[in-house]
Design a protein around this motif. Structure first.
Motif, PDB file in Angstrom:
ATOM      1  N   THR A 141      33.505  38.102  39.320  1.00  0.00           N
ATOM      2  CA  THR A 141      34.379  38.902  40.322  1.00  0.00           C
ATOM      3  C   THR A 141      35.752  38.177  39.905  1.00  0.00           C
ATOM      4  O   THR A 141      36.764  38.931  39.555  1.00  0.00           O
ATOM      5  N   SER A 142      35.630  37.080  40.257  1.00  0.00           N
ATOM      6  CA  SER A 142      37.127  36.070  40.168  1.00  0.00           C
ATOM      7  C   SER A 142      37.393  36.203  38.798  1.00  0.00           C
ATOM      8  O   SER A 142      38.833  36.339  38.697  1.00  0.00           O
ATOM      9  N   ILE A 143      36.633  36.088  37.693  1.00  0.00           N
ATOM     10  CA  ILE A 143      37.335  36.026  36.488  1.00  0.00           C
ATOM     11  C   ILE A 143      37.945  37.521  36.095  1.00  0.00           C
ATOM     12  O   ILE A 143      38.887  37.620  35.512  1.00  0.00           O
ATOM     13  N   SER A 144      37.191  38.464  36.518  1.00  0.00           N
ATOM     14  CA  SER A 144      37.511  39.807  35.992  1.00  0.00           C
ATOM     15  C   SER A 144      38.955  40.224  36.711  1.00  0.00           C
ATOM     16  O   SER A 144      39.504  40.938  36.258  1.00  0.00           O
ATOM     17  N   ILE A 145      38.985  40.040  37.935  1.00  0.00           N
ATOM     18  CA  ILE A 145      40.019  40.589  38.809  1.00  0.00           C
ATOM     19  C   ILE A 145      41.432  40.125  38.199  1.00  0.00           C
ATOM     20  O   ILE A 145      42.355  40.762  38.431  1.00  0.00           O
ATOM     21  N   MET A 168      33.474  46.047  35.717  1.00  0.00           N
ATOM     22  CA  MET A 168      33.812  45.981  36.768  1.00  0.00           C
ATOM     23  C   MET A 168      33.492  46.934  37.974  1.00  0.00           C
ATOM     24  O   MET A 168      33.275  46.438  39.107  1.00  0.00           O
ATOM     25  N   ASP A 169      32.919  48.015  37.442  1.00  0.00           N
ATOM     26  CA  ASP A 169      32.314  48.909  38.590  1.00  0.00           C
ATOM     27  C   ASP A 169      31.066  48.177  38.966  1.00  0.00           C
ATOM     28  O   ASP A 169      30.574  48.444  40.082  1.00  0.00           O
ATOM     29  N   LEU A 170      30.253  47.782  37.857  1.00  0.00           N
ATOM     30  CA  LEU A 170      29.098  47.058  38.380  1.00  0.00           C
ATOM     31  C   LEU A 170      29.116  45.782  39.100  1.00  0.00           C
ATOM     32  O   LEU A 170      28.325  45.503  40.004  1.00  0.00           O
ATOM     33  N   GLY A 171      30.253  44.957  38.997  1.00  0.00           N
ATOM     34  CA  GLY A 171      30.611  43.897  39.531  1.00  0.00           C
ATOM     35  C   GLY A 171      30.737  44.257  41.097  1.00  0.00           C
ATOM     36  O   GLY A 171      30.294  43.437  42.066  1.00  0.00           O
ATOM     37  N   VAL A 172      31.229  45.230  41.663  1.00  0.00           N
ATOM     38  CA  VAL A 172      31.594  45.692  42.924  1.00  0.00           C
ATOM     39  C   VAL A 172      30.219  46.085  43.779  1.00  0.00           C
ATOM     40  O   VAL A 172      29.931  45.574  44.796  1.00  0.00           O
ATOM     41  N   HIS A 450      36.127  30.860  48.210  1.00  0.00           N
ATOM     42  CA  HIS A 450      36.600  31.092  46.636  1.00  0.00           C
ATOM     43  C   HIS A 450      36.943  32.525  46.220  1.00  0.00           C
ATOM     44  O   HIS A 450      37.940  32.586  45.493  1.00  0.00           O
ATOM     45  N   PHE A 451      36.488  33.448  47.021  1.00  0.00           N
ATOM     46  CA  PHE A 451      36.943  34.699  46.620  1.00  0.00           C
ATOM     47  C   PHE A 451      38.492  35.113  47.299  1.00  0.00           C
ATOM     48  O   PHE A 451      39.220  35.536  46.662  1.00  0.00           O
ATOM     49  N   LEU A 452      38.636  34.512  48.502  1.00  0.00           N
ATOM     50  CA  LEU A 452      40.159  34.509  48.763  1.00  0.00           C
ATOM     51  C   LEU A 452      41.129  33.807  47.978  1.00  0.00           C
ATOM     52  O   LEU A 452      42.218  34.413  47.641  1.00  0.00           O
ATOM     53  N   ILE A 453      40.849  32.811  47.500  1.00  0.00           N
ATOM     54  CA  ILE A 453      41.576  31.745  46.380  1.00  0.00           C
ATOM     55  C   ILE A 453      41.783  32.568  45.340  1.00  0.00           C
ATOM     56  O   ILE A 453      42.925  32.620  44.681  1.00  0.00           O
ATOM     57  N   ALA A 454      40.596  33.136  44.867  1.00  0.00           N
ATOM     58  CA  ALA A 454      40.942  33.962  43.625  1.00  0.00           C
ATOM     59  C   ALA A 454      41.798  35.010  43.798  1.00  0.00           C
ATOM     60  O   ALA A 454      42.713  35.234  42.747  1.00  0.00           O
ATOM     61  N   ASN A 455      41.824  35.874  44.886  1.00  0.00           N
ATOM     62  CA  ASN A 455      42.731  36.792  45.173  1.00  0.00           C
ATOM     63  C   ASN A 455      44.363  36.452  45.347  1.00  0.00           C
ATOM     64  O   ASN A 455      44.971  37.300  45.005  1.00  0.00           O
ATOM     65  N   VAL A 456      44.217  35.465  45.825  1.00  0.00           N
ATOM     66  CA  VAL A 456      45.615  35.008  46.056  1.00  0.00           C
ATOM     67  C   VAL A 456      46.401  34.390  44.848  1.00  0.00           C
ATOM     68  O   VAL A 456      47.479  34.593  44.363  1.00  0.00           O
ATOM     69  N   LEU A 481      42.874  28.230  33.166  1.00  0.00           N
ATOM     70  CA  LEU A 481      43.605  27.205  34.223  1.00  0.00           C
ATOM     71  C   LEU A 481      43.313  27.881  35.553  1.00  0.00           C
ATOM     72  O   LEU A 481      42.925  27.089  36.625  1.00  0.00           O
ATOM     73  N   TYR A 482      43.206  29.011  35.797  1.00  0.00           N
ATOM     74  CA  TYR A 482      42.787  29.943  37.084  1.00  0.00           C
ATOM     75  C   TYR A 482      41.789  29.494  37.602  1.00  0.00           C
ATOM     76  O   TYR A 482      41.262  29.230  38.638  1.00  0.00           O
ATOM     77  N   MET A 483      40.614  29.569  36.719  1.00  0.00           N
ATOM     78  CA  MET A 483      39.295  29.482  36.959  1.00  0.00           C
ATOM     79  C   MET A 483      39.148  27.848  37.190  1.00  0.00           C
ATOM     80  O   MET A 483      38.263  27.487  38.215  1.00  0.00           O
ATOM     81  N   PHE A 484      39.590  27.269  36.578  1.00  0.00           N
ATOM     82  CA  PHE A 484      39.607  25.594  36.571  1.00  0.00           C
ATOM     83  C   PHE A 484      39.998  25.154  37.984  1.00  0.00           C
ATOM     84  O   PHE A 484      39.507  24.303  38.630  1.00  0.00           O
ATOM     85  N   THR A 485      41.330  25.712  38.416  1.00  0.00           N
ATOM     86  CA  THR A 485      41.915  25.450  39.638  1.00  0.00           C
ATOM     87  C   THR A 485      40.992  25.722  40.774  1.00  0.00           C
ATOM     88  O   THR A 485      40.572  25.058  41.742  1.00  0.00           O
ATOM     89  N   ASN A 486      40.422  27.018  40.919  1.00  0.00           N
ATOM     90  CA  ASN A 486      39.648  27.469  41.832  1.00  0.00           C
ATOM     91  C   ASN A 486      38.141  26.742  41.861  1.00  0.00           C
ATOM     92  O   ASN A 486      37.743  26.294  43.164  1.00  0.00           O
TER      93      ASN A 486
END
Length: 503
Positions: A141-145, A168-172, A450-456, A481-486
C-alpha cells in the motif's frame, strides 16, 4: 488546465487489468521472503555465523523485500512474470546449494529427511504467514499510494473507476482482510469468555485513532486544496473512516452471530447487499447520485461510495475473522499445515468458480460498490497469498533443519524434530540478536505509524514534485528514497524497542 485537474484526470476513468495478471503477481511477496531467508542460511553456511550487523540486515531486507516490489510494479511491470520466474530460479538454486552443503542429515536419505520434516513440531503460538501477510499489505500500500502518481506505474494497476480489477483495488480489500485475521474476537484464548458486548464497547473506545486520522486527512486535504478523486470514497469520506466503521460494525454483528460462524454472517451480508444493488435503485444511486446527474448535495449523496461500500468491506472482514479462527487452531506438526494449504487451495478453486458465475450472471467486480464479485475476488486472492506464505514458511523450516544453528527472523520456531535429535533446533522462547533486526518485525510493531508516515510523505512529495511529468530516473529515485525513509524509521524504532501505540 490546473495541476490539480491534470492529476485528477491522470487517476480517473481507469478499467484495471485481468484477474490472471494480478493472480500471477501475488506470489512475489512470499518469494521475496523465501529468498531473504535462504540468503541468510547461505550466509551462515559460508561464514559459520548468522548475519548480526544491524545495517547489514537492514540493507539485505530493503534490497530483497522492498526494491523488487517497487521495480515490479513500475518499470518491470511489462516483464512481471519473468520477475516471478527469476525469483523461483534463484530460490531453487539456493535450496539446492543448501541441501548439498547441509550440516545436518549429511548421511541420511532424502526420504528420511522428508519424514522427519513432516513430523517436525512447530510453535503453535506464532504463525509467521499471518504477520508476513499483514506487513506486506502495508508495504504494498505504501509503495502504491505514491508510485501511482508517476507515469511509470501502469494505469491498469491503479484503482478502477467503476468496474474492473486493479492492483490497488486488491490492495484496499486485502488491507481490510488483514485486519480481521487478528481482530480481538479471533485472539480470544480458548476457554476464555467475555461479556457479550465487551468487544463492541472496546472497539468504540479504540477506533478513535482511526477517526482522528480520518478527520486529520480530511482537513489537510481541504486546507491544502489537494487533488481528490471523489468517486473513490466521496467528498468527505476516506479509508480511515471505512476502517473505523468496519471494526465497529463487525463487533456489533459478532454480538449477534457466534464468532465461529462469522462466515455465515459474511455470506448473508454480501448476498443481501448484492440483492439490494440489483433489485432496488441503490446501484444507480451509488453510481449517479440521487438525481442521476452525479449530484453531491447532502452528506449521504456526497459520500455515497464510501458509506455503502462499508457493507461489502464488512463482509470481507467477517470472512477474514473465520480464516483467522481456522489458522489459529492448535497445530504443531508440519504435515498438519500441509493439510491447511490443501484446504485453502480447494477453497480458492471454489471461490474462483463462484466469481466466474457471479461475474457472468450477476455483476462484474466493482471496488466502488464493493459488490459480491469484489468480495469473492478479495477473499480468493487473500487465500492465494496465505497459501503462498505458508508454503514459504514450511520451506524455510525444511532448510533450517538441514543447517544446524541457522536462524531466520520472522520464521517458524521449531520445537522438536523427532528423528535427528542432535540438530541445533530453535526453541519457543529463544531470542537471538538477529531476530530483533528484521524489516517484517519492525513494520509489524508500528503498522499504523508506518501507514501514517507513508500518507504524510506521499502528500509532501505531491505538493513539491510534478509527478505526472517526472522522468523514469527521478521517479525511481523518489519512490526508493520515500520507502527507504519510511522503513529506516521503522527499523530504528524496532532497534530501540519502541512501539508507538497509545490505545
Amino acid at each position: 488546465m490546473s495541476q490539480q485537474l491534470v492529476k485528477e484526470g491522470f487517476l480517473s476513468n481507469l478499467n484495471g487489468t485481468t484477474l490472471l495478471e494480478i493472480s500471477v503477481g501475488l506470489p512475489l511477496a512470499p518469494l521475496c521472503v523465501l529468498s531473504r531467508g535462504l540468503l541468510l542460511i547461505f550466509y551462515f553456511l559460508h561464514y559459520g555465523r548468522p548475519l548480526c550487523s544491524m545495517y547489514g540486515n537492514f540493507f539485505l531486507d530493503f534490497t530483497v523485500l522492498i526494491v523488487p516490489p517497487i521495480l515490479s510494479y513500475t518499470i518491470l511491470a511489462s516483464v512481471f512474470p519473468f520477475v516471478i520466474l527469476s525469483f523461483m530460479v534463484l530460490c531453487i538454486g539456493l535450496i539446492f546449494v543448501i541441501y548439498t552443503k547441509r550440516t545436518n542429515y549429511a548421511q541420511v536419505s532424502c526420504k528420511q529427511i522428508s519424514d522427519d520434516f513432516l513430523r517436525t513440531r512447530l510453535d503453535p503460538e506464532y504463525i509467521p504467514s499471518v504477520t508476513s501477510l499483514r506487513v506486506f499489505i502495508n508495504l504494498w500500500t505504501s509503495i502504491s499510494i505514491l508510485a501511482v502518481d508517476f507515469p511509470q506505474y501502469p494505469r491498469r494497476y491503479a484503482k478502477t473507476e467503476t468496474y474492473g480489477t486493479g492492483v490497488m483495488d486488491l490492495g484496499v480489500g486485502i488491507f481490510v482482510f488483514g485486519n480481521g485475521v487478528v481482530c480481538p474476537e479471533v485472539r480470544l484464548k480458548p476457554g476464555a469468555t467475555q461479556h457479550k458486548f465487551f468487544y463492541l464497547s472496546r472497539q468504540l473506545l479504540t477506533v478513535w485513532p482511526l477517526l482522528l486520522l480520518g478527520f486529520g486527512r480530511l482537513m489537510s486535504v481541504k486546507a491544502a486544496d489537494y487533488y481528490e478523486h471523489v468517486t473513490e470514497y466521496g467528498v468527505h469520506w476516506n479509508f480511515f473512516f471505512t476502517l473505523a466503521a468496519i471494526r465497529i460494525g463487525a463487533s456489533l454483528l459478532l454480538t449477534i452471530f457466534p464468532v465461529h460462524k462469522a462466515w455465515i454472517a459474511a455470506v448473508m451480508l454480501a448476498v443481501v447487499y448484492e440483492c439490494f444493488l440489483d433489485i432496488t435503485p441503490m446501484k444507480m444511486f451509488i453510481l449517479h447520485g440521487s438525481d442521476g446527474q452525479d449530484s453531491r448535495t447532502g452528506f449521504l449523496n456526497a459520500n455515497r461510495e464510501g458509506i455503502f461500500s462499508v457493507i461489502g468491506y464488512l463482509a470481507i472482514y467477517l470472512s477474514s475473522v473465520q480464516v483467522g479462527l481456522y489458522l489459529l487452531g492448535k497445530r504443531t506438526a508440519a504435515k498438519e499445515w500441509l493439510k491447511v494449504i490443501c484446504y485453502f487451495l480447494l477453497a480458492i478453486l471454489l471461490l474462483f468458480i463462484c466469481l466466474h458465475i457471479a461475474q457472468l450472471y450477476i455483476d462484474t467486480v466493482s471496488r466502488r460498490m464493493a459488490n459480491l464479485s469484489f468480495c469473492i475476488w478479495i477473499v480468493a486472492s487473500c487465500l492465494i497469498l496465505f497459501s503462498s506464505f505458508l508454503v514459504v514458511d514450511l520451506i524455510l523450516v525444511f532448510t533450517k533443519l538441514l543447517v544446524g544453528g541457522a536462524d531466520i527472523p520472522s520464521s517458524w520456531n521449531v520445537l522438536h524434530s523427532s528423528t535427528y535429535k542432535k540438530s541445533n533446533l530453535e526453541f519457543r522462547h529463544r531470542k537471538t540478536k538477529s531476530q530483533s533486526m528484521c524489516m517484517i518485525n519492525a513494520v509489524n510493531k508500528n503498522q499504523l505509524l508506518h501507514f501514517l508516515i507513508a500518507n504524510v510523505l506521499t502528500g509532501l512529495v505531491n505538493m513539491q514534485v510534478d509527478t505526472v511529468h517526472s522522468s523514469t530516473l527521478s521517479a525511481m529515485l523518489i519512490v526508493h528514497l520515500y520507502m527507504f525513509t519510511n522503513c529506516l524509521v521503522m527499523y530504528l524504532l524496532q532497534a530501540k524497542n519502541i512501539i508507538l501505540k497509545c490505545w
